[in-house]
Design an enzyme around this catalytic site. Structure first.
Site, short mmCIF file in Angstrom:
data_model
loop_
_atom_site.label_atom_id
_atom_site.label_comp_id
_atom_site.label_asym_id
_atom_site.label_seq_id
_atom_site.Cartn_x
_atom_site.Cartn_y
_atom_site.Cartn_z
N TYR A 77 6.36 14.38 16.13
CA TYR A 77 7.17 13.65 15.16
C TYR A 77 8.65 13.57 15.54
O TYR A 77 9.49 13.17 14.75
CB TYR A 77 7.04 14.34 13.79
CG TYR A 77 7.32 13.44 12.61
CD1 TYR A 77 6.40 12.47 12.22
CD2 TYR A 77 8.51 13.56 11.88
CE1 TYR A 77 6.65 11.66 11.12
CE2 TYR A 77 8.76 12.75 10.79
CZ TYR A 77 7.83 11.80 10.41
OH TYR A 77 8.09 10.99 9.33
N LYS A 118 14.85 9.64 10.83
CA LYS A 118 15.01 9.96 9.42
C LYS A 118 16.33 10.70 9.19
O LYS A 118 17.01 10.50 8.18
CB LYS A 118 13.85 10.81 8.92
CG LYS A 118 12.50 10.12 8.96
CD LYS A 118 12.47 8.84 8.13
CE LYS A 118 11.05 8.28 8.07
NZ LYS A 118 11.00 7.01 7.29
N ILE A 150 2.79 12.91 2.99
CA ILE A 150 2.18 12.22 1.86
C ILE A 150 0.88 11.56 2.32
O ILE A 150 0.82 10.97 3.40
CB ILE A 150 3.13 11.14 1.29
CG1 ILE A 150 4.49 11.77 0.92
CG2 ILE A 150 2.51 10.45 0.09
CD1 ILE A 150 4.45 12.79 -0.17
N ASP A 151 -0.14 11.64 1.51
CA ASP A 151 -1.46 11.13 1.88
C ASP A 151 -1.47 9.59 1.81
O ASP A 151 -1.76 9.01 0.77
CB ASP A 151 -2.51 11.72 0.95
CG ASP A 151 -3.90 11.72 1.58
OD1 ASP A 151 -4.03 11.23 2.72
OD2 ASP A 151 -4.84 12.21 0.94
N THR A 152 -1.13 8.95 2.92
CA THR A 152 -1.08 7.49 3.00
C THR A 152 -1.87 7.01 4.22
O THR A 152 -2.26 7.80 5.08
CB THR A 152 0.36 7.00 3.14
OG1 THR A 152 0.91 7.52 4.37
CG2 THR A 152 1.23 7.47 1.97
N ARG A 210 0.84 -1.20 0.00
CA ARG A 210 0.00 0.00 0.00
C ARG A 210 0.87 1.24 0.00
O ARG A 210 2.09 1.17 0.15
CB ARG A 210 -0.93 0.02 1.21
CG ARG A 210 -0.24 -0.08 2.54
CD ARG A 210 -1.27 -0.18 3.66
NE ARG A 210 -0.65 -0.41 4.96
CZ ARG A 210 -1.33 -0.52 6.10
NH1 ARG A 210 -2.65 -0.42 6.07
NH2 ARG A 210 -0.71 -0.72 7.23
N GLY A 211 0.22 2.37 -0.17
CA GLY A 211 0.89 3.66 -0.06
C GLY A 211 2.07 3.85 -0.98
O GLY A 211 2.05 3.49 -2.17
N ASN A 266 9.12 -8.70 8.95
CA ASN A 266 8.88 -7.82 10.09
C ASN A 266 10.10 -6.94 10.25
O ASN A 266 11.17 -7.43 10.65
CB ASN A 266 8.64 -8.65 11.35
CG ASN A 266 8.40 -7.78 12.59
OD1 ASN A 266 8.39 -6.55 12.50
ND2 ASN A 266 8.22 -8.42 13.73
N VAL A 267 9.99 -5.65 9.93
CA VAL A 267 11.16 -4.77 9.97
C VAL A 267 11.66 -4.51 11.39
O VAL A 267 12.73 -3.94 11.56
CB VAL A 267 10.90 -3.43 9.25
CG1 VAL A 267 10.84 -3.63 7.76
CG2 VAL A 267 9.66 -2.74 9.78
#
Length: 266
Positions: free
Chosen positions: A167, A174, A203-205, A23-24, A72-73
């Site tokens: 965040y 990041k 981003i729209d996810t 997804r996304g 699984n990250v």
């Protein structure tokens, strides 16, 4: 033959490995590569049904090979076994995109105001963002060396450039992964491997929609961006494809490409 046609031909038959592509942003990147004749090996966390649907769709539409694998990250060591499975299914690895992220309960203590941050949540975000990139990139680089080079990308975000409420945990990690990208680029260049990051503004996810202040974030982004809209997954997919196409970005490494609709400038 145009440069675009030549570029597409040079990509056909190569293999992309990407984490978190059901997804996304990950899904958009997968489709962008598949549309241009690139085989795809991608991971999913829980939704095997969706992974199977995507694999069958891109194989039937674009005539490429697509295989999916669980990952699984939060357990980056799984990458070793994952790439062994990929070796059995594909003859080469040319591109690796570290995209998978975590949210929900896994980020409790990592997503929130500074005074509510807790080691466990922060460690989970670091593991999924930085350690997963390191281990995945190491495994990918071993395969890329055998075929004369390749391109490695980490997804990032502008939360390490501008303040975003709640965040701090993500923004810090990041920043760390972008630094790791530079070190990897410096050391893997001798193998013909380029390493870069794609940093997206909001981003729209589904991941962003899970944030409690999603509506506020969306309204603010639309107001701040000179383009008057929120970013879409496809906006980042184009940048990822560009960075993997050596015909267009062959001398670009160790960089972070910011795709933010102008929101970090205005």
């Amino acid at each position: 033959m145009t440069q675009s046609q030549s570029s597409n031909q040079s990509m056909q038959g190569k293999t992309l490995v990407i984490s978190g592509a059901t997804r996304g942003i990950g899904k958009a990147i997968l489709y962008k590569f598949a549309q241009n004749g690139v085989n795809v090996a991608f991971t999913y966390n829980k939704n095997e049904e969706e992974a199977d649907k995507i694999a069958k769709d891109v194989e039937s539409k674009y005539g490429i090979k697509a295989c999916y694998y669980p990952l699984n990250v939060l357990e980056p060591e799984q990458y070793s076994e994952l790439f062994s499975k990929i070796d059995a299914d594909f003859s080469r690895v040319d591109f690796f995109v570290s995209n998978a992220i975590i949210y929900g309960k896994s980020v409790a203590g990592g997503f929130g105001p500074f005074m509510r941050l807790r080691p466990r949540g922060l460690n989970n975000i670091y593991t999924a963002t930085v350690l997963a990139f390191v281990v995945g990139a190491q495994e990918a680089a071993k395969r890329m060396k055998e075929v004369g080079g390749g391109s490695i990308i980490s997804l990032s975000s502008t939360g390490n450039l501008v303040y975003m409420p709640n965040y701090a945990g993500h923004g810090n990690c990041k920043n760390a992964v972008e630094t790791m990208v530079k070190y990897a680029a410096a050391e893997l260049g001798e193998w013909g491997i380029r390493v870069n990051a794609v940093s997206g503004g909001p981003i729209d996810t589904d991941a962003l929609r899970a944030f409690p202040d999603y509506a506020e974030v969306r309204a603010k982004v639309e107001e701040q961006s000179p383009l008057n809209r929120m970013g879409a997954p496809e906006d980042l997919a184009g940048a990822a494809y560009f960075l993997c196409d050596s015909a267009q970005s062959g001398w670009l490494t160790g960089q972070t490409i910011v795709i933010d609709g102008g929101t970090t400038f205005k």
